[in-house]
Scaffold this active site. Sequence first.
Site, PDB file in Angstrom:
ATOM      1  N   ASN A 149      91.774 -17.756  50.239  1.00  0.00           N
ATOM      2  CA  ASN A 149      90.683 -18.581  49.735  1.00  0.00           C
ATOM      3  C   ASN A 149      89.891 -19.150  50.901  1.00  0.00           C
ATOM      4  OD1 ASN A 149      91.359 -18.285  46.981  1.00  0.00           O
ATOM      5  ND2 ASN A 149      92.808 -19.969  47.068  1.00  0.00           N
ATOM      6  N   HIS A 193      89.009 -15.529  39.425  1.00  0.00           N
ATOM      7  CA  HIS A 193      88.211 -14.789  40.412  1.00  0.00           C
ATOM      8  C   HIS A 193      87.388 -13.683  39.748  1.00  0.00           C
ATOM      9  CE1 HIS A 193      90.108 -16.685  43.947  1.00  0.00           C
ATOM     10  NE2 HIS A 193      91.207 -16.676  43.229  1.00  0.00           N
ATOM     11  N   TYR A 203      99.963 -10.455  40.838  1.00  0.00           N
ATOM     12  CA  TYR A 203      98.779  -9.645  41.119  1.00  0.00           C
ATOM     13  C   TYR A 203      98.966  -8.205  40.647  1.00  0.00           C
ATOM     14  CZ  TYR A 203      96.323 -13.217  43.806  1.00  0.00           C
ATOM     15  OH  TYR A 203      95.640 -14.351  44.184  1.00  0.00           O
TER      16      TYR A 203
END
Length: 806
Positions: A246, A173, A460
Amino acid sequence: MAKSPKSAAPARARTAPAAAHHTDGGPAQGPAGDLADPAARQKAEVQALAAGMRSNPTKADEHGFANGVAPKPGVSIAPPSRLPGASTLSEANASDKTGGVAPEGGNPTVAPLDRVRVDSTGQRLTTNQGVPVADNQNSLKYGLRGPVLLEDFILREKLTHFDHERIPERIVHARGSGAHGFFECYEPLTQYTKATPFREAGKQTPVFVRFSTVAGERGSKDTARDVRGFAVKFYTDEGNWDLVGNNMPVFFIQDAMKFPDLVHAVKPEPHHAMPQAASAHDTFWDFVSLMPESTHMLMWAMSDRAIPRSYATMQGFGVHSYRFVNDEGQSVFVKFHWNPKYGTHSLVWDEAVKISGADPDYHRRDLWERIESGHYPEWELGVQIFSEQDAERFSFDILDATKIIPEELVPVLPVGRLVLNRNPDNFFAETEQVAFCTAHVVPGIDFSNDPLLAGRIHSYVDTQISRLGGPNFHELPINAPVAPVHNNQRDGMHRQAIHRGRVSYEPNSLAGGCPFQAGAVQGFVSVPARIAAKEEQGKVRAKPEKFADHYTQATLFYESQSPVEQAHIAAAFRFELSKLTVPAVRERMVASLRNVSEALASQVAQGLGMAALPEPLPRALAKPAKPEVRTSPALSLLARPGEMGIRARMVALLAADGVDGALLQAQAAALADQGAAPRIVGPHVGAIAAADGTTVQADASLENEPGFLFDAVVLPQGQDAIAALAANGLALEFVKEQYRHGKTLLVPTDARVLLELASIPWELPDGGADPGLVPGDGDGETALQAFAQAVARHRHPERETDPPRV
């Protein structure tokens, strides 16, 4: 009467005035100095706070299942004044730098972004230390032609900062764009969740949204065939909630253990670093052909979903099953859907490839220009809510991220809208530094046992620590919540908050127990049992049996597409697999597709020159459960045409010398009034002589704005203009690409010659009328209205043939 010496309290030794200022010891019974002395008073009040908490009264509540489900609030004691919480008695000595005493209970690092916005209008140039710069053009040298001097601190500061301006890009990303906006709740959802964005009708929660491609690097193109990230940061009243999803509701893998393998496979191959932002290479298809659970996601990734027309015209999904939790601690499962008000529209492959060369920032530019022009992108948030009992009845496992819940089984309930109405002030400070983390949830939102989600919860946060230089990335302005932040975390790289006081632990008595734990009523509490266990429990590395059904939903998706969309899926597989250098990988993938659709596998094999179909791949689950739904119309892009008409549509109005200028200007004005973005496109930019002697200004040229960048085109009136365009190969190519890509053309009778020269037929392949070729004669207003209605369809796939006629 005075008390007798025996009944009086024992006299307490008074502390010497200086003793209250000592930091390495104190009297046996606590300070009893002159309380007019702030130091003595501070020590006395701290002593009183500590004495008031003779033990930890909540310690017993840390034990037992019931206490674990509903933890009690921590105990705190209100201090008699602000002195006990002070770091220093000198805090009252204010200056332009220190300011004064910290506001009570405040943390200004989470105030609105106004606190860090900079406007340099009318200001002189300075160094980072605020020193005015007299000359920003020349280095400091010894003589006009002499050496540059090491003492030039202005040059060194400027170059050093420049050398360190880039930060590591996201591993996935990396290429993205973002905007600010708000989420507005339609009706309270308090029967399902106590999350503050859903507590009352009309409540608006600030958000920052980042869209992205997955595989490409930061400088790659916007229109690659790829999954798109759709990440929403809700700045709620009780902290930040990041819904990191997404534009496709499923994923390639079922367990986070395989995520590094997936990304390594799809990234450029390590020996020669090619191809960029593309899955059409050996390593990706080698991996997914050996991972049949990827098949459902491959259907989505090879569909038109992977090449959206814009960020504003694509759906978003939370992908995983989450939990809603209400005030009573009751929970249900939930899946999140973002449905665009502008409809779900895509590019065709030929269009996407050409756009990537002419404007690699196509999606970024579109998002920016929509917001600047007031055509704010808008989505409706829908939720699928279902119980654990519902989940048990499904033929698939709701913890499997490669599966959807068809809307026919669980309808999507609209609960609010998302509007993006403000572009960032600075791309780096906001869009690049924003840190989304799946672990960021708030009371009322909880996780499921999805094994892919579990890995994301860790990954993350770990990634942001590396990318943003340490654990304090939450203090960057774009990441800071609007809710108050109070905890005992200190230090670390790039720490911004300056905490008042001496206490940085819990439990404590020296700060009156503050900050204290919120307890179950106000704080976040994990759902005690995320899913019922019906089998023997133990440490195991395995998947449930339902996870082994790898093809049923892939077939569901393919069979739910329109014939044109199915043709695009086959073409995408042919293109991707034709790029492979290892035929065995192609054969394996086609063998896998036979388990999805024989027709699809045959089309792909034929396009790859395979003489015979390979045997189907063995299925991991020989007899999968009978599916509840075999086709779901909602899975087709055509199911959501949108409700915004032609707002924000890019419409080209072709012009050349001799054009009917009055009509051209009227058409442009009428289209703008309907919310479109009309642009006059000529052989060159600038003045174009109209037939009546006036001039019109072209703001784009056939050379710098090719036809595939537009959603529709208006052909001109005026014989000289038509003749000039007919002699211009770029104009004919412009018209041809509009037709080939299924766009709408407004065609006056005289301009039909442009279609003829471009070999464009007036009828569809079946002989019927082409709804995308709108006659432009007669009542101009009527013609424009018919044109607008045709443009709102986005594309006219009826004219497609394989190979294309034009």
